[in-house]
Each structure stands twice: as C-alpha cells, then as structure tokens.
Design a protein around this motif. Structure first.
Motif, PDB file in Angstrom:
ATOM      1  N   PHE A   1       0.835  -1.193   0.000  1.00 49.04           N
ATOM      2  CA  PHE A   1       0.000   0.000   0.000  1.00 49.04           C
ATOM      3  C   PHE A   1       0.875   1.250   0.000  1.00 49.04           C
ATOM      4  CE2 PHE A   1      -3.483  -2.704   2.086  1.00 49.04           C
ATOM      5  CZ  PHE A   1      -4.047  -2.999   0.861  1.00 49.04           C
TER       6      PHE A   1
ATOM      7  N   GLU B   1      -3.881   9.944  -4.520  1.00 46.32           N
ATOM      8  CA  GLU B   1      -2.453  10.277  -4.508  1.00 46.32           C
ATOM      9  C   GLU B   1      -1.781   9.823  -5.802  1.00 46.32           C
ATOM     10  OE1 GLU B   1      -0.641   8.715  -0.945  1.00 46.32           O
ATOM     11  OE2 GLU B   1      -2.058   9.788   0.341  1.00 46.32           O
ATOM     12  N   GLU B   2      -2.131   8.629  -6.262  1.00 45.89           N
ATOM     13  CA  GLU B   2      -1.561   8.121  -7.518  1.00 45.89           C
ATOM     14  C   GLU B   2      -1.992   8.993  -8.693  1.00 45.89           C
ATOM     15  OE1 GLU B   2       0.726   5.638  -8.007  1.00 45.89           O
ATOM     16  OE2 GLU B   2       0.813   5.695  -5.817  1.00 45.89           O
TER      17      GLU B   2
ATOM     18  N   ARG C   1      -5.553   6.695  -1.371  1.00 42.76           N
ATOM     19  CA  ARG C   1      -4.312   6.249  -2.030  1.00 42.76           C
ATOM     20  C   ARG C   1      -4.431   6.403  -3.545  1.00 42.76           C
ATOM     21  NH1 ARG C   1      -5.077   1.808   0.806  1.00 42.76           N
ATOM     22  NH2 ARG C   1      -5.047   0.497  -1.046  1.00 42.76           N
TER      23      ARG C   1
ATOM     24  N   GLU D   1      -8.542   3.383   0.585  1.00 44.85           N
ATOM     25  CA  GLU D   1      -8.300   3.005  -0.806  1.00 44.85           C
ATOM     26  C   GLU D   1      -8.458   4.196  -1.750  1.00 44.85           C
ATOM     27  OE1 GLU D   1      -8.200  -0.360  -3.863  1.00 44.85           O
ATOM     28  OE2 GLU D   1      -7.571  -0.224  -1.800  1.00 44.85           O
TER      29      GLU D   1
ATOM     30  N   GLY E   1       1.612   2.304  -3.334  1.00 41.40           N
ATOM     31  CA  GLY E   1       0.461   2.794  -4.091  1.00 41.40           C
ATOM     32  C   GLY E   1      -0.351   1.709  -4.773  1.00 41.40           C
TER      33      GLY E   1
END
Length: 152
Positions: free
Chosen positions: A62, A104-105, A101, A98, A65
């Motif tokens: 995690f 963020e990606e 994250r 989830e 990513g």
C-alpha cells in the motif's frame, strides 16, 4: 548443505511465506518429511509467520500505491491462506483509505503532466490515470470515482 542452512539463507534477504519456503526447499531436493519438520520448528520460533507476513506486506504494497485487489492477489500467489489474509486485512483496514491512495496516484500523474489543481484535465490524461490505477489494482468503483471527480 544442511536444510537449516538453506532455509536460513533463504530467509536472510526478506520474510517468506510457508508456501515459499516449502517450494524453495523442495526445489533444493530436500525430503518432504524434513521440510515439514523444519517448517514446524521455524513457525514455533517465529521465523515463519504468514499472518505477520501479510501485515508487513500490506504496509509495503500500500506504501507503493498498489490497490487492494492487486495486493490480495499477490498474497494468494505467495500461498498465503485466505484466513490469514482476511485477519491481517481486517486489522489493517482501520487505517486504509483506498480512495485516498488512488487520489495520490492520480495526483502524481497530474503533476507529471504539469496540470495544477483547478485546471481542466484533458481526456488523454484521464485515460492515463485510469490505466495507471487499473495496473496498480484499484477497483473499477474507485477508478470511476476518481475520474468522475476530475470531470466535474
């Protein structure tokens, strides 16, 4: 080479699952009876612990990513029992976001494309984000949520 030496050498670089250890020792030509005895001994000593492995792997994956779906598949491929995966994920799930994250990606892709907050996102970049999130193992629901927010 003695089975203990082979097993400890295999564990020296990183944690392993029981399945990985059995496979490695079997490929080295050790007898199944010997392998099972060593596995039992290593479990008792705490050298092999699939539940702990899952917990460590969640933090690693995690942190890189990766999405939940991909991480769970990777653990299954490593031979981890579904019950251990479920227990570890339940404990970890309290701190997992989830969608956060995935955002963020997506933000990384936007930064690389030179797109700042508030600017419209071209469809080409949206497609790139969707493909990146899919390759990282995010669910379709999560991907559509991120993309929907960008189109608004």
């Amino acid at each position: 080479m003695h089975i203990n030496d082979a097993a400890l050498r295999y564990l020296s670089s990183r944690s392993r699952t029981v399945f990985e250890m059995k496979k490695q020792l079997s490929q080295k030509g050790f007898a199944e009876e010997e392998i099972n005895s060593l596995i039992s001994e290593f479990k008792d000593c705490g050298y092999l612990d699939d539940l702990r492995y899952c917990q460590e792997y969640f933090h690693y994956a995690f942190g890189k990513g990766k999405g939940k779906r991909l991480v769970l598949n990777e653990l299954r491929e490593k031979g981890v029992d579904q019950a251990d995966i479920d227990i570890a994920f339940e404990e970890y799930d309290l701190e997992v976001d989830e969608v956060g994250r995935a955002r963020e990606e997506a933000a990384k892709v936007l930064r690389m494309a030179g797109i700042e907050d508030g600017q419209p996102v071209p469809e080409k970049i949206i497609g790139r984000i969707a493909r990146k999130l899919q390759s990282k193992g995010y669910s379709s629901d999560t991907i559509y949520s991120i993309i929907g927010d960008m189109r608004r």
